[in-house]
Scaffold this motif. Structure first.
Motif, short mmCIF file in Angstrom:
data_model
loop_
_atom_site.label_atom_id
_atom_site.label_comp_id
_atom_site.label_asym_id
_atom_site.label_seq_id
_atom_site.Cartn_x
_atom_site.Cartn_y
_atom_site.Cartn_z
N LYS A 43 1.32 24.18 39.71
CA LYS A 43 0.44 23.96 40.86
C LYS A 43 0.89 24.06 42.32
N MET A 44 1.96 23.34 42.26
CA MET A 44 2.63 23.28 43.66
C MET A 44 3.33 24.69 43.77
N ASP A 45 4.06 25.47 42.70
CA ASP A 45 4.46 26.99 43.18
C ASP A 45 3.42 27.83 43.68
N VAL A 46 2.27 27.46 43.09
CA VAL A 46 0.96 28.56 43.53
C VAL A 46 0.51 28.15 44.79
N ALA A 47 0.52 26.89 45.08
CA ALA A 47 0.20 26.63 46.40
C ALA A 47 1.11 26.78 47.78
N ARG A 48 2.53 27.07 47.16
CA ARG A 48 3.71 27.32 48.09
C ARG A 48 3.56 29.01 48.32
N GLY A 49 2.89 29.58 47.42
CA GLY A 49 2.78 31.14 47.50
C GLY A 49 3.83 31.71 46.43
N ASP A 50 4.38 30.84 45.65
CA ASP A 50 5.52 31.55 44.71
C ASP A 50 4.95 32.24 43.64
N GLY A 51 3.75 31.98 43.36
CA GLY A 51 3.13 32.63 42.16
C GLY A 51 3.29 31.59 41.01
N LYS A 52 2.48 32.23 39.96
CA LYS A 52 2.42 31.25 38.79
C LYS A 52 3.74 31.31 38.01
N LEU A 53 3.79 30.26 37.23
CA LEU A 53 4.82 30.02 36.41
C LEU A 53 4.70 31.09 35.33
N ALA A 54 5.77 31.89 34.99
CA ALA A 54 5.99 32.75 34.05
C ALA A 54 6.08 32.45 32.74
N CYS A 55 7.15 31.25 32.71
CA CYS A 55 7.87 30.98 31.31
C CYS A 55 8.48 29.46 31.43
N VAL A 56 8.49 28.81 30.47
CA VAL A 56 9.29 27.50 30.33
C VAL A 56 10.29 27.79 29.25
N LEU A 57 11.17 27.51 29.54
CA LEU A 57 12.78 27.73 28.77
C LEU A 57 13.32 26.44 28.51
N ILE A 58 13.56 26.00 27.27
CA ILE A 58 13.92 24.72 26.93
C ILE A 58 15.47 24.83 26.06
N ASP A 59 16.32 24.07 26.51
CA ASP A 59 17.53 24.33 25.73
C ASP A 59 17.75 22.93 24.99
N GLU A 60 18.66 23.06 23.94
CA GLU A 60 19.07 21.68 23.33
C GLU A 60 17.65 21.18 22.68
N ALA A 61 16.63 22.16 22.10
CA ALA A 61 15.33 21.47 21.71
C ALA A 61 15.31 20.70 20.59
N GLN A 62 16.46 20.73 19.81
CA GLN A 62 16.55 19.84 18.61
C GLN A 62 16.56 18.27 19.07
N PHE A 63 16.83 18.03 20.37
CA PHE A 63 16.68 16.63 20.69
C PHE A 63 15.13 16.22 21.17
N LEU A 64 14.31 16.94 21.29
CA LEU A 64 12.75 16.89 21.68
C LEU A 64 12.09 15.98 20.77
N LYS A 65 11.52 15.08 21.07
CA LYS A 65 10.31 14.17 20.38
C LYS A 65 9.24 15.09 19.82
N ARG A 66 8.53 14.54 18.93
CA ARG A 66 7.48 15.13 18.43
C ARG A 66 6.37 15.11 19.63
N HIS A 67 6.34 14.16 20.43
CA HIS A 67 5.31 14.34 21.53
C HIS A 67 5.54 15.34 22.46
N HIS A 68 7.06 15.66 22.77
CA HIS A 68 7.28 16.84 23.51
C HIS A 68 6.86 18.34 23.03
N VAL A 69 7.18 18.38 21.61
CA VAL A 69 6.74 19.73 21.01
C VAL A 69 5.23 19.76 21.10
N LEU A 70 4.45 18.74 21.02
CA LEU A 70 3.13 18.93 20.92
C LEU A 70 2.65 19.22 22.51
N GLU A 71 3.52 18.66 23.43
CA GLU A 71 3.04 19.01 24.80
C GLU A 71 3.43 20.49 25.27
#
Length: 199
Positions: free
Chosen positions: A77-105
């Motif tokens: 939302k903030m990127d679009v408001a600044r005129g930077d355009g929509k977020l194209a992708c989310v990249l997550i490293d070390e994903a083994q350490f995520l919790k179940r709620h993170h994966v559902l998010e």
């Protein structure tokens, strides 16, 4: 169509260099990304994605309490408001350490915000048990891909991570022990059980 990706591999399979390459490719096309990593991994400092070959970037550290969906929604939302355009992708490293709620998010980001999420991490720990993040990514990811590397001892495909202490195998202990090449070897199944034995 946005999807939730899980790319997994043993230690030294190039997961981090791949995520940095993907980030570079998106940004080279002028597209916005959110680069994130587990706050648990502090080898190069909390909030740093660092490859063994020396390339690193600052990233948003994911804490246990963090809601990734809320963070990405607000950032987009903030990127679009600044005129930077929509977020194209989310990249997550070390994903083994995520919790179940993170994966559902992450799944919710894909399904509701229509933003692809690419996660990279280990599948199994040094005792060959699934990490919480990996287990849930194997359940909820749309696309799962193995990144391959070779066994420290024989050159066959490595599928496991052998924890070592001064070169000696370690099979007991806490699931999470942050370390690199000095602490873990990528190994095949034979050499997980028979380290150093000629195959």
């Amino acid at each position: 169509m946005a999807q939730l990706f899980f790319r997994y591999g043993a230690m030294s399979s190039g997961k981090t260099i791949e995520i940095l390459k993907v980030a570079h490719n998106y940004e080279a096309q002028g597209r916005k990304i959110a680069l994130m990593t587990s706050g648990v991994d502090d080898r190069s400092g909390v909030g740093t994605v660092a490859s063994r070959i020396g390339i690193q970037r600052t990233a948003v550290p994911i804490t246990e309490e963090m809601n990734i969906f809320d963070y990405v929604k607000e950032k987009s939302k903030m990127d679009v408001a600044r005129g930077d355009g929509k977020l194209a992708c989310v990249l997550i490293d070390e994903a083994q350490f995520l919790k179940r709620h993170h994966v559902l998010e992450c799944a919710k980001i894909v399904d509701e915000l229509k933003i692809p999420v690419m996660t990279f991490g280990l599948k199994n720990d040094f005792q060959n048990r699934l990490f919480e993040g990996s287990e849930n990514l194997l359940i909820f990811a749309d696309k799962i891909e193995e990144m391959k590397t070779i066994c420290h001892y024989c050159g066959h495909k490595a599928t496991m991570n052998l924890r070592v202490n001064y070169g000696m195998p370690v099979y007991e202990g806490e699931q999470v022990q942050i370390g690199g090449d000095e602490s873990y070897y990528p190994v095949c199944r034979f050499h997980y059980f028979n380290p150093g034995v000629e195959r």
